[in-house]
Motif scaffolding. Structure first.
Motif, PDB file in Angstrom:
ATOM      1  N   LEU A  73      18.616  25.797  24.561  1.00 26.16           N
ATOM      2  CA  LEU A  73      19.218  24.754  25.404  1.00 26.16           C
ATOM      3  C   LEU A  73      20.443  25.312  26.124  1.00 26.16           C
ATOM      4  O   LEU A  73      21.056  26.268  25.664  1.00 26.16           O
ATOM      5  CB  LEU A  73      19.661  23.563  24.529  1.00 26.16           C
ATOM      6  CG  LEU A  73      18.561  22.693  23.914  1.00 26.16           C
ATOM      7  CD1 LEU A  73      19.173  21.791  22.851  1.00 26.16           C
ATOM      8  CD2 LEU A  73      17.849  21.879  24.962  1.00 26.16           C
ATOM      9  N   GLN A  90      11.394  19.515  23.219  1.00 27.91           N
ATOM     10  CA  GLN A  90      11.074  19.176  24.608  1.00 27.91           C
ATOM     11  C   GLN A  90      10.929  17.667  24.787  1.00 27.91           C
ATOM     12  O   GLN A  90      11.467  17.082  25.716  1.00 27.91           O
ATOM     13  CB  GLN A  90       9.760  19.854  25.032  1.00 27.91           C
ATOM     14  CG  GLN A  90       9.883  21.331  25.261  1.00 27.91           C
ATOM     15  CD  GLN A  90       8.589  21.923  25.797  1.00 27.91           C
ATOM     16  OE1 GLN A  90       7.579  21.943  25.110  1.00 27.91           O
ATOM     17  NE2 GLN A  90       8.612  22.401  27.028  1.00 27.91           N
ATOM     18  N   TRP A 122      12.460  20.216  30.367  1.00 27.48           N
ATOM     19  CA  TRP A 122      13.145  21.393  29.820  1.00 27.48           C
ATOM     20  C   TRP A 122      12.170  22.170  28.962  1.00 27.48           C
ATOM     21  O   TRP A 122      11.416  21.552  28.224  1.00 27.48           O
ATOM     22  CB  TRP A 122      14.351  20.951  28.971  1.00 27.48           C
ATOM     23  CG  TRP A 122      14.926  22.089  28.203  1.00 27.48           C
ATOM     24  CD1 TRP A 122      15.844  22.993  28.655  1.00 27.48           C
ATOM     25  CD2 TRP A 122      14.568  22.503  26.871  1.00 27.48           C
ATOM     26  NE1 TRP A 122      16.072  23.940  27.674  1.00 27.48           N
ATOM     27  CE2 TRP A 122      15.306  23.658  26.584  1.00 27.48           C
ATOM     28  CE3 TRP A 122      13.691  22.008  25.901  1.00 27.48           C
ATOM     29  CZ2 TRP A 122      15.200  24.346  25.364  1.00 27.48           C
ATOM     30  CZ3 TRP A 122      13.567  22.692  24.681  1.00 27.48           C
ATOM     31  CH2 TRP A 122      14.328  23.834  24.422  1.00 27.48           C
ATOM     32  N   PRO A 123      12.202  23.491  29.010  1.00 26.93           N
ATOM     33  CA  PRO A 123      12.929  24.313  29.991  1.00 26.93           C
ATOM     34  C   PRO A 123      12.090  24.519  31.244  1.00 26.93           C
ATOM     35  O   PRO A 123      10.894  24.239  31.243  1.00 26.93           O
ATOM     36  CB  PRO A 123      13.103  25.637  29.241  1.00 26.93           C
ATOM     37  CG  PRO A 123      11.967  25.698  28.265  1.00 26.93           C
ATOM     38  CD  PRO A 123      11.535  24.298  27.968  1.00 26.93           C
ATOM     39  N   GLU A 124      12.729  25.004  32.279  1.00 27.09           N
ATOM     40  CA  GLU A 124      12.019  25.275  33.534  1.00 27.09           C
ATOM     41  C   GLU A 124      11.933  26.775  33.781  1.00 27.09           C
ATOM     42  O   GLU A 124      12.822  27.520  33.418  1.00 27.09           O
ATOM     43  CB  GLU A 124      12.772  24.644  34.708  1.00 27.09           C
ATOM     44  CG  GLU A 124      12.546  23.154  34.838  1.00 27.09           C
ATOM     45  CD  GLU A 124      13.249  22.576  36.050  1.00 27.09           C
ATOM     46  OE1 GLU A 124      14.056  23.310  36.684  1.00 27.09           O
ATOM     47  OE2 GLU A 124      13.008  21.402  36.361  1.00 27.09           O
TER      48      GLU A 124
END
Ligand SMILES: [Zn+2]
Length: 133
Positions: free
Chosen positions: A25, A79, A90-92
């Motif tokens: 994160l 997620q 998230w995440p990209e």
């Protein structure tokens, strides 16, 4: 410091997996929200949720028959939880902006971009160190 209560419910394997995935994160999210492993009072199933119990990953639950299952399910639950709490994907993928998915590569859990040409972005737990380096 409250750590023992969590250890009662969550196995060492899931706790270690959560520590690893939370490191992916952003600093900003980590500073605002504390995630932990939560046991649903009714079903007894384990989820990833906010430490204060306001939200948890209702759509995904934790399982841990293998190390990959543990890290993979923790990542999917986180997620879900991030989506519920922050309304973000998230995440990209840093290159394409697609949401990443947990996949298994050579027995290791990785974040994979499933765009036109699917590619591995980083090992789960190494997303931020990858960006920094
Ligand atoms: Zn991509």
């Amino acid at each position: 410091m409250g750590e023992n209560e969590m250890r009662d419910d969550a196995s060492e394997r899931l706790s270690d997996a959560l520590t690893k995935v939370v490191a992916d994160l952003s600093e900003r999210i980590r500073s605002k929200h504390e995630f932990s492993i939560i046991r649903a009072p009714d079903s007894g199933y384990l989820y990833v949720g906010l430490k204060d119990g306001r939200y948890w990953s209702g759509g995904s639950m934790l399982y841990e028959s293998t190390d990959f299952d543990a890290i993979g399910s923790v990542a999917e639950c986180l997620q879900d939880c991030v989506m519920e709490v922050l309304w973000i994907v998230w995440p990209e993928c840093p290159s394409h902006g697609f949401g990443l998915h947990v996949r298994q590569r050579s027995g290791e859990a990785v974040w994979s971009c499933e765009g036109a040409a699917s590619h591995v972005v980083a090992a789960v737990g190494a997303l931020n160190s990858k960006k920094a380096g």
